[in-house]
Scaffold this active site. Structure first.
Site, PDB file in Angstrom:
ATOM      1  N   MET A   1       0.841  -1.169   0.000  1.00  0.00           N
ATOM      2  CA  MET A   1       0.000   0.000   0.000  1.00  0.00           C
ATOM      3  C   MET A   1       0.894   1.243   0.000  1.00  0.00           C
ATOM      4  SD  MET A   1      -2.964   1.104   2.660  1.00  0.00           S
ATOM      5  CE  MET A   1      -2.187   2.123   3.880  1.00  0.00           C
ATOM      6  N   PRO A   2       1.120   1.856  -1.136  1.00  0.00           N
ATOM      7  CA  PRO A   2       1.937   3.064  -1.179  1.00  0.00           C
ATOM      8  C   PRO A   2       1.238   4.237  -0.517  1.00  0.00           C
ATOM      9  CG  PRO A   2       1.686   2.102  -3.370  1.00  0.00           C
ATOM     10  CD  PRO A   2       0.741   1.390  -2.468  1.00  0.00           C
ATOM     11  N   TYR A   3       2.034   5.030   0.161  1.00  0.00           N
ATOM     12  CA  TYR A   3       1.568   6.273   0.766  1.00  0.00           C
ATOM     13  C   TYR A   3       2.478   7.375   0.252  1.00  0.00           C
ATOM     14  CZ  TYR A   3       0.651   9.876   4.251  1.00  0.00           C
ATOM     15  OH  TYR A   3       0.337  11.048   4.869  1.00  0.00           O
ATOM     16  N   VAL A  41      -2.419   5.613  -1.564  1.00  0.00           N
ATOM     17  CA  VAL A  41      -2.869   6.790  -0.834  1.00  0.00           C
ATOM     18  C   VAL A  41      -1.990   7.968  -1.236  1.00  0.00           C
ATOM     19  CG1 VAL A  41      -3.144   7.820   1.459  1.00  0.00           C
ATOM     20  CG2 VAL A  41      -3.610   5.376   1.116  1.00  0.00           C
TER      21      VAL A  41
END
Length: 68
Positions: A1-3, A41
């Site tokens: 999940m990249p932020y 995100v």
């Protein structure tokens, strides 16, 4: 999940431009890193030019000085 956290100065960037940044960054991560766009995100923080410093002075001061 990249932020991804993007910081910009708060100088009237339109909602449309911010939306384009979010879409573009999400697509870039999908294309380059094969990241799922549904879990990517992107946060855009807008910072006052009084609170953003470059070369030891606030951006506000730099801009005023350069316009003189």
């Amino acid at each position: 999940m990249p932020y991804v956290n993007i910081k910009i100065t708060n100088e009237n960037v339109s909602s449309e431009k911010k939306a384009a940044i979010i879409v573009g960054v999400t697509k870039l991560l999908e294309e380059i890193m094969q990241k799922n766009p549904e879990t990517t995100v992107v946060v855009i923080d807008e910072v006052s030019t009084d609170n953003w410093g470059i070369g030891g002075e606030a951006v506000t001061v730099r801009r005023i000085r350069k316009n003189i």
